[in-house]
Design a protein around this motif. Structure first.
Motif, PDB file in Angstrom:
ATOM      1  N   ILE A   1       6.883  20.830 -20.822  1.00 17.20           N
ATOM      2  CA  ILE A   1       7.742  21.054 -19.662  1.00 17.20           C
ATOM      3  C   ILE A   1       6.844  21.317 -18.464  1.00 17.20           C
ATOM      4  O   ILE A   1       6.088  22.294 -18.438  1.00 17.20           O
ATOM      5  N   ILE A   2       6.927  20.432 -17.482  1.00 14.56           N
ATOM      6  CA  ILE A   2       6.028  20.488 -16.332  1.00 14.56           C
ATOM      7  C   ILE A   2       6.764  20.929 -15.064  1.00 14.56           C
ATOM      8  O   ILE A   2       7.983  21.092 -15.070  1.00 14.56           O
TER       9      ILE A   2
ATOM     10  N   SER B   1      -2.904  16.740 -17.366  1.00 20.26           N
ATOM     11  CA  SER B   1      -2.832  18.158 -17.747  1.00 20.26           C
ATOM     12  C   SER B   1      -1.930  18.360 -18.956  1.00 20.26           C
ATOM     13  O   SER B   1      -2.097  19.313 -19.716  1.00 20.26           O
ATOM     14  N   THR B   2      -0.967  17.458 -19.162  1.00 21.58           N
ATOM     15  CA  THR B   2      -0.072  17.579 -20.316  1.00 21.58           C
ATOM     16  C   THR B   2      -0.846  17.482 -21.622  1.00 21.58           C
ATOM     17  O   THR B   2      -0.503  18.146 -22.606  1.00 21.58           O
ATOM     18  N   LEU B   3      -1.888  16.658 -21.643  1.00 18.77           N
ATOM     19  CA  LEU B   3      -2.695  16.497 -22.849  1.00 18.77           C
ATOM     20  C   LEU B   3      -3.860  17.479 -22.879  1.00 18.77           C
ATOM     21  O   LEU B   3      -4.207  18.008 -23.940  1.00 18.77           O
ATOM     22  N   ALA B   4      -4.444  17.729 -21.716  1.00 15.57           N
ATOM     23  CA  ALA B   4      -5.540  18.696 -21.657  1.00 15.57           C
ATOM     24  C   ALA B   4      -5.062  20.085 -22.088  1.00 15.57           C
ATOM     25  O   ALA B   4      -5.817  20.850 -22.704  1.00 15.57           O
ATOM     26  N   SER B   5      -3.825  20.414 -21.796  1.00 17.40           N
ATOM     27  CA  SER B   5      -3.294  21.731 -22.139  1.00 17.40           C
ATOM     28  C   SER B   5      -3.254  21.951 -23.648  1.00 17.40           C
ATOM     29  O   SER B   5      -3.494  23.060 -24.126  1.00 17.40           O
ATOM     30  N   ALA B   6      -2.953  20.904 -24.389  1.00 19.03           N
ATOM     31  CA  ALA B   6      -2.947  21.032 -25.848  1.00 19.03           C
ATOM     32  C   ALA B   6      -4.334  21.398 -26.358  1.00 19.03           C
ATOM     33  O   ALA B   6      -4.493  22.233 -27.258  1.00 19.03           O
ATOM     34  N   ALA B   7      -5.354  20.789 -25.757  1.00 15.49           N
ATOM     35  CA  ALA B   7      -6.733  21.102 -26.146  1.00 15.49           C
ATOM     36  C   ALA B   7      -7.084  22.536 -25.773  1.00 15.49           C
ATOM     37  O   ALA B   7      -7.723  23.258 -26.548  1.00 15.49           O
TER      38      ALA B   7
ATOM     39  N   GLY C   1      -8.409  13.913 -13.351  1.00 14.94           N
ATOM     40  CA  GLY C   1      -8.244  14.945 -14.363  1.00 14.94           C
ATOM     41  C   GLY C   1      -7.533  16.189 -13.855  1.00 14.94           C
ATOM     42  O   GLY C   1      -7.162  16.289 -12.691  1.00 14.94           O
ATOM     43  N   PRO C   2      -7.354  17.161 -14.736  1.00 13.74           N
ATOM     44  CA  PRO C   2      -6.529  18.337 -14.425  1.00 13.74           C
ATOM     45  C   PRO C   2      -7.229  19.453 -13.666  1.00 13.74           C
ATOM     46  O   PRO C   2      -6.578  20.370 -13.180  1.00 13.74           O
ATOM     47  N   GLY C   3      -8.555  19.415 -13.574  1.00 13.52           N
ATOM     48  CA  GLY C   3      -9.205  20.513 -12.851  1.00 13.52           C
ATOM     49  C   GLY C   3     -10.691  20.649 -13.086  1.00 13.52           C
ATOM     50  O   GLY C   3     -11.462  20.889 -12.165  1.00 13.52           O
TER      51      GLY C   3
END
Length: 230
Positions: free
Chosen positions: A172-173, A129-135, A13-15
């Protein structure tokens, strides 16, 4: 003949440690050996995410990667794969921790390429993180037939512009030192107003900043810009 150990690629996961899947947690807490990417000074986001689940009796293999973007990381992965392979040959399972999703720009891919043909291998998906960021930003990324583009900021200006022109929605990553270039292109394309900036999504140090107020020199690698669909 000794039975070979199993290689696991764990998406962690992202963090936020609570975003670890049950499967990743089970494997992480039962394998005898864990490996993870680390900077030359020893810091590792992957290990930090999983720290509370790591046992004191587990063998740890830091995969030290270079700071210098112009230096090839291939020799470092070669060395790590050799070290991991020695444990697998003796029948010991090894779990390689990978931030986000192992098969989406994940560091584990390079270990996978080197060892999966020689040893039993299982990849455990993780939250990217690309999807978690939307949340975290509270915006839907796409609707119905929209196409989502995941674009590395490391692309040159022409390629980056061409990709963004046709994107229904985009993430954009790998921003870091490329932020100023990306911001300029977004402004030129009239996308700046739709663009949302977040760094270290789901981590305790997470920041959501208005993109017009972001200081380019302070943008970390672990940041992204999300352009949700209209």
């Amino acid at each position: 003949m000794t039975e070979l150990g199993k290689l696991y690629g764990l998406g962690i996961g992202p963090g936020d440690p609570e975003l670890l899947t049950l499967k990743a947690h089970r494997i992480l807490t039962t394998v005898p050996i864990i490996a993870y990417p680390a900077s030359e000074n020893g810091k590792s986001l992957a290990r930090a995410i999983a720290a509370e689940f790591i046992r004191s009796d587990q063998i740890e293999i830091p995969i030290h990667l270079p700071f210098n973007v112009n230096e090839s990381s291939a020799p470092y992965y070669d060395q790590a794969a050799e070290q991991i392979g020695e444990h697998l040959k003796t029948g010991q399972d090894v779990a390689v921790l990978c931030e986000g999703e192992p098969m989406l720009y994940g560091s584990f891919m390079y270990i996978f390429q080197r060892l999966s043909g020689q040893f039993p291998t299982e990849v455990v998906p993780g939250i990217s993180s690309t999807l978690a960021s939307a949340a975290m930003l509270g915006v839907p990324l796409t609707y119905r037939h929209d196409v989502l583009s995941i674009i590395p900021a490391t692309l040159d200006e022409i390629k980056l512009r061409d990709r963004l022109i046709v994107a229904d929605a985009a993430v954009i990553i790998k921003l870091g030192r490329h932020f100023a270039k990306v911001r300029k292109i977004l402004d030129e394309l009239g996308l700046l107003e739709r663009s949302l900036y977040i760094e270290r999504a789901t981590q305790t140090e997470q920041k959501i900043i208005d993109i017009t107020e972001v200081e380019a020199k302070e943008v970390p690698y672990w940041s992204l810009i999300l352009i949700p669909s209209n």
